[in-house]
Design an enzyme around this catalytic site. Sequence first.
Site, PDB file in Angstrom:
ATOM      1  N   ASP A 147      29.321  52.766  51.135  1.00  0.00           N
ATOM      2  CA  ASP A 147      29.000  51.396  50.708  1.00  0.00           C
ATOM      3  C   ASP A 147      27.592  51.315  50.121  1.00  0.00           C
ATOM      4  O   ASP A 147      26.688  52.039  50.537  1.00  0.00           O
ATOM      5  CB  ASP A 147      29.139  50.443  51.908  1.00  0.00           C
ATOM      6  CG  ASP A 147      29.236  48.996  51.465  1.00  0.00           C
ATOM      7  OD1 ASP A 147      29.647  48.741  50.312  1.00  0.00           O
ATOM      8  OD2 ASP A 147      28.890  48.114  52.268  1.00  0.00           O
ATOM      9  N   ARG A 177      24.787  47.285  45.070  1.00  0.00           N
ATOM     10  CA  ARG A 177      23.374  46.924  45.295  1.00  0.00           C
ATOM     11  C   ARG A 177      22.434  47.950  44.675  1.00  0.00           C
ATOM     12  O   ARG A 177      21.376  47.612  44.162  1.00  0.00           O
ATOM     13  CB  ARG A 177      23.105  46.768  46.798  1.00  0.00           C
ATOM     14  CG  ARG A 177      23.581  45.424  47.340  1.00  0.00           C
ATOM     15  CD  ARG A 177      23.679  45.417  48.829  1.00  0.00           C
ATOM     16  NE  ARG A 177      24.874  46.138  49.273  1.00  0.00           N
ATOM     17  CZ  ARG A 177      25.083  46.544  50.513  1.00  0.00           C
ATOM     18  NH1 ARG A 177      24.146  46.341  51.434  1.00  0.00           N
ATOM     19  NH2 ARG A 177      26.200  47.155  50.840  1.00  0.00           N
ATOM     20  N   ARG A 212      27.332  47.030  37.942  1.00  0.00           N
ATOM     21  CA  ARG A 212      27.824  47.636  39.183  1.00  0.00           C
ATOM     22  C   ARG A 212      28.526  48.972  38.934  1.00  0.00           C
ATOM     23  O   ARG A 212      28.461  49.882  39.753  1.00  0.00           O
ATOM     24  CB  ARG A 212      28.786  46.670  39.889  1.00  0.00           C
ATOM     25  CG  ARG A 212      28.114  45.404  40.394  1.00  0.00           C
ATOM     26  CD  ARG A 212      29.141  44.453  41.003  1.00  0.00           C
ATOM     27  NE  ARG A 212      29.817  45.059  42.137  1.00  0.00           N
ATOM     28  CZ  ARG A 212      29.346  45.040  43.397  1.00  0.00           C
ATOM     29  NH1 ARG A 212      28.206  44.432  43.670  1.00  0.00           N
ATOM     30  NH2 ARG A 212      30.015  45.616  44.358  1.00  0.00           N
ATOM     31  N   ASN A 224      39.473  45.296  48.122  1.00  0.00           N
ATOM     32  CA  ASN A 224      38.710  45.480  46.881  1.00  0.00           C
ATOM     33  C   ASN A 224      39.518  45.076  45.640  1.00  0.00           C
ATOM     34  O   ASN A 224      38.947  44.909  44.555  1.00  0.00           O
ATOM     35  CB  ASN A 224      38.226  46.933  46.742  1.00  0.00           C
ATOM     36  CG  ASN A 224      37.139  47.324  47.719  1.00  0.00           C
ATOM     37  OD1 ASN A 224      37.023  48.491  48.097  1.00  0.00           O
ATOM     38  ND2 ASN A 224      36.308  46.362  48.142  1.00  0.00           N
ATOM     39  N   TRP A 225      40.843  44.875  45.792  1.00  0.00           N
ATOM     40  CA  TRP A 225      41.637  44.367  44.667  1.00  0.00           C
ATOM     41  C   TRP A 225      41.187  42.970  44.257  1.00  0.00           C
ATOM     42  O   TRP A 225      41.543  42.489  43.180  1.00  0.00           O
ATOM     43  CB  TRP A 225      43.130  44.358  45.013  1.00  0.00           C
ATOM     44  CG  TRP A 225      43.762  45.717  45.040  1.00  0.00           C
ATOM     45  CD1 TRP A 225      44.232  46.362  46.141  1.00  0.00           C
ATOM     46  CD2 TRP A 225      44.006  46.594  43.928  1.00  0.00           C
ATOM     47  NE1 TRP A 225      44.738  47.599  45.776  1.00  0.00           N
ATOM     48  CE2 TRP A 225      44.622  47.763  44.429  1.00  0.00           C
ATOM     49  CE3 TRP A 225      43.759  46.506  42.548  1.00  0.00           C
ATOM     50  CZ2 TRP A 225      44.998  48.832  43.604  1.00  0.00           C
ATOM     51  CZ3 TRP A 225      44.137  47.577  41.737  1.00  0.00           C
ATOM     52  CH2 TRP A 225      44.750  48.721  42.260  1.00  0.00           C
TER      53      TRP A 225
HETATM   54  C1  IPE Z   1      34.206  48.897  52.245  1.00  0.00           C
HETATM   55  O1  IPE Z   1      33.170  48.349  51.513  1.00  0.00           O
HETATM   56  C2  IPE Z   1      35.191  49.547  51.312  1.00  0.00           C
HETATM   57  C3  IPE Z   1      34.722  50.770  50.645  1.00  0.00           C
HETATM   58  C4  IPE Z   1      33.574  51.360  50.836  1.00  0.00           C
HETATM   59  C5  IPE Z   1      35.648  51.354  49.714  1.00  0.00           C
HETATM   60  P1  IPE Z   1      33.181  46.813  51.085  1.00  0.00           P
HETATM   61  O2  IPE Z   1      31.919  46.581  50.347  1.00  0.00           O
HETATM   62  O3  IPE Z   1      34.446  46.486  50.383  1.00  0.00           O
HETATM   63  O4  IPE Z   1      33.202  46.091  52.505  1.00  0.00           O
HETATM   64  P2  IPE Z   1      32.675  44.649  52.926  1.00  0.00           P
HETATM   65  O5  IPE Z   1      33.258  43.670  51.943  1.00  0.00           O
HETATM   66  O6  IPE Z   1      31.192  44.692  52.850  1.00  0.00           O
HETATM   67  O7  IPE Z   1      33.165  44.473  54.329  1.00  0.00           O
HETATM   68  C1  IPE Z   2      31.128  50.615  47.762  1.00  0.00           C
HETATM   69  O1  IPE Z   2      30.094  49.970  47.145  1.00  0.00           O
HETATM   70  C2  IPE Z   2      32.195  51.055  46.792  1.00  0.00           C
HETATM   71  C3  IPE Z   2      33.409  50.247  46.860  1.00  0.00           C
HETATM   72  C4  IPE Z   2      33.643  49.282  47.683  1.00  0.00           C
HETATM   73  C5  IPE Z   2      34.449  50.552  45.898  1.00  0.00           C
HETATM   74  P1  IPE Z   2      30.137  48.406  46.821  1.00  0.00           P
HETATM   75  O2  IPE Z   2      30.709  48.237  45.469  1.00  0.00           O
HETATM   76  O3  IPE Z   2      30.796  47.660  47.911  1.00  0.00           O
HETATM   77  O4  IPE Z   2      28.584  48.105  46.800  1.00  0.00           O
HETATM   78  P2  IPE Z   2      27.828  46.863  47.459  1.00  0.00           P
HETATM   79  O5  IPE Z   2      28.224  46.824  48.895  1.00  0.00           O
HETATM   80  O6  IPE Z   2      28.277  45.648  46.718  1.00  0.00           O
HETATM   81  O7  IPE Z   2      26.386  47.187  47.270  1.00  0.00           O
HETATM   82 MG    MG Z   3      30.119  46.866  49.663  1.00  0.00          MG
END
Ligand code: IPE
Ligand code: IPE
Ligand code: MG
Length: 241
Positions: free
Chosen positions: A21, A25, A34, A69-70
């Site tokens: 994760d 950011r 992103r 994430n969808w």
């Molecule tokens: C968890 O991260 C899913 C992955 C790393 C693929 P998210 O960014 O989707 O989780 P939340 O929304 O902060 O719980």
């Molecule tokens: C994790 O990074 C990757 C996926 C969830 C696919 P994020 O895209 O959730 O990054 P942040 O949490 O918004 O920084």
């Molecule tokens: Mg995230």
Amino acid sequence: MDASSRENHGPPPGHVAVIMDGNGRWAEARGLPRSEGHRAGAEPVRTLLKCAARLGVRHLTLYAFSSENWQRSPEEIGSLFTLLARYLDSETAELLSSGVRLNAIGDLSRLPGPSLAALRDAVEALSGNEGITLTLAISYGSRAEIAQAAARLAARAAAGALPPEDIDEGLFASELWSAALPDVDLLIRTGGDKRVSNFLLWKIAYAELYFTDTLWPDFGEEDFLKAIDDFRSRERRFGRA
Ligand code: IPE
Ligand code: IPE
Ligand code: MG
């Protein structure tokens, strides 16, 4: 108490699972889209895989894309799946020579065609390897995984093929997408949040949890070794006295 269990002498974790994760950011802090954070997230995957294999870790499971994430924008989803296909195409030869096996868990039927094809090709190409198993959790959510396991068992029971009293933990686990995986020993989450976000709920029942503020694209070998050291310093009791 066994003194050695409090020192860094324990075996390495057999199964490490990672919630990668913080890509968004990382990119936003640099004024980048992103998708650039997701692109930068490929390098730590290479580093971690090499380091885990060297340490004797047998399973590395990476959360690449959750069921939830969808809900992200079509642009971000598109860039993630394009990057996945590109990663698989460019890495397969290297993974083949380093003995890595590849698996995927999740609702793969939702993947865009080219990404699914790249995934199936890579899994097939690496199926004869015997080294570390890399499992990518893609379009994965534990609640969906558990619900479909329940539905499959219920269908067998309703058809008269399975007495309900035969349903135990082992049989239930055998219907999960993650059936082939052992329990998670160490769960790492980067990016600063302390939650599990619907990842491997069944398999993390007794996992050691490790959270770090480091954003995924910045996660390197030193960070991983620190997590492993921390794991080795813990005393695991599994409910025993
Ligand atoms: C968890 O991260 C899913 C992955 C790393 C693929 P998210 O960014 O989707 O989780 P939340 O929304 O902060 O719980
Ligand atoms: C994790 O990074 C990757 C996926 C969830 C696919 P994020 O895209 O959730 O990054 P942040 O949490 O918004 O920084
Ligand atoms: Mg995230």
